[in-house]
Scaffold this motif. Sequence first.
Motif, short mmCIF file in Angstrom:
data_model
loop_
_atom_site.label_atom_id
_atom_site.label_comp_id
_atom_site.label_asym_id
_atom_site.label_seq_id
_atom_site.Cartn_x
_atom_site.Cartn_y
_atom_site.Cartn_z
N VAL A 342 43.28 32.72 136.90
CA VAL A 342 44.15 33.28 137.93
C VAL A 342 45.08 34.34 137.33
O VAL A 342 45.31 35.40 137.93
N TYR A 344 44.45 36.28 134.83
CA TYR A 344 43.66 37.48 134.60
C TYR A 344 43.40 38.23 135.91
O TYR A 344 43.45 39.47 135.95
N CYS A 345 43.18 37.49 137.00
CA CYS A 345 42.99 38.13 138.31
C CYS A 345 44.26 38.86 138.74
O CYS A 345 44.19 39.97 139.31
N LEU A 348 44.39 42.10 136.79
CA LEU A 348 43.49 43.10 137.34
C LEU A 348 44.07 43.70 138.62
O LEU A 348 43.98 44.93 138.85
N ALA A 349 44.68 42.84 139.45
CA ALA A 349 45.29 43.35 140.68
C ALA A 349 46.42 44.32 140.37
O ALA A 349 46.59 45.35 141.05
#
Length: 489
Positions: A342, A344-345, A348-349
């Motif tokens: 999460v 890492y997500c 990226l966002a």
Amino acid sequence: MQGPCQFRTRVKKKKWEKNGQSLAGGPLVVPCCGFARAGGGRSLIPPPLPLFLARFPPFPPLLFPFSSPPSPLRLRGFGSLPPDPYNQPKMATAITTTETRSRKANGGANGVLKTKVVEYPDIQTIRDAIPAHCFEPTILHSMAYVFRDLIMAGALGWAAFTYIPQINDSIVRGLAWALYGYLQGLVLTGVWILAHEAGHGAFSKHQNFNDVVGWVLHSALMVPYFSWKFSHHRHHRFTGHMEKDMAFVPATKEDRQKRRLADLYLDRELFEDVPLVQLVKLIFHQLAGWQMYLLFNATAGPASKQREGGWLRVSHFEPTSAVFRPSEAVYIFITDVGLAIVGYCLYLASTMVGWKMVFLMYGQAYFWVHHWLVAITYLHHTHPDVPHFDAENWTFVKGALATVDRDFGFVGRHLFHGIIDTHVVHHLFPRIPFYKAEEATEAIKPVVGDLYHQEKGSFLGSLWKTFTTCKYVEADPTVPGTLKWAESK
């Protein structure tokens, strides 16, 4: 802690029958605590796959999520847990009695002591009062709430991302973001609570399915699912225990005499009643309380750790933390993997829309969610009428009944899934799904009588009043082994 813990309770001088034998009044040993044991349930996949995977321990249950729950002996992370106190076979009813003495003031000679008896029904008696269907969760019913909450969260997020940045006026735009954060926090608190249900085994009859749902939902909210699950189970197991409870163990009168960093090493009596100081401390309590618990095991009892470790080795993120048993390390690692995914997500966002947008969309809701969780837990276990118990006099039933049902209106019932209104029965039987807890609560009221605690009125008003009045506990001179909240002077 390998077997069921037991307490001795005094039975009134009657004859009790169990298995055809008469028992005279005297000490009766009754199981009092433990974790929920794995339940039954039909396998949803053919048997060879889970049997093949089971040949390679210590694979966690996440690897075969739709199979029936494994035996406690096979599931390494749970193999040493003691039996569930509310899943024990029926036994002769035992009454825990506490003899208390108070000086007679209404007539009578001075110095005459009057004896009062406080009776606690045993766990099986309370369970028998609840309809059997209240203990039956269903996947369809539980998942319907998951989809409902996720759809609401997604709709709110889409509307905020699409329309709020188009508002030209900066003040109005800021107010719109603040309103979004508040509303999204309410919805995602409901998602948090659904994962909480999964952790207790109240989401479905399949523990592996529960763990998958709980791990996914909690990880999405940056909550360490298995770490929280283990420590939270121990909180339920030792609720109200002054040494072993894991959450909001109150300070004692002796604790207040110690000067600590949190008080800048000053005497509390000098500033604790100043409203501004209280407000600042309450804000810190609400915004950082959850993180302090996860990192430093804050508010847990001194005997709550599972092994030796200093204050830097009590994190909920470390597999070798003193908070957990060695057999639980693999689950803490799985927890960390979920959080890393999460995280890492979110990174990226941030590369696509910027950190500011990520904070407005996600960070605001994160702090609102854990503000509500800290407030709910604190108010469930902190009330002038709710006692705590020392190690010698604590029992599972005493601790479970030392909780408070509160009211938060529409939000509490429909967004927070009734967890605020039905916490007493949840502590007695955490495997009852939230959508059947209200019926179970009404069923136990005649059995527990005056031992049931409920507080009506403003939830946030109660937070301020409780925080500024319930500061420490002291021995109750009328009830041996019981600690009550000191009265404000």
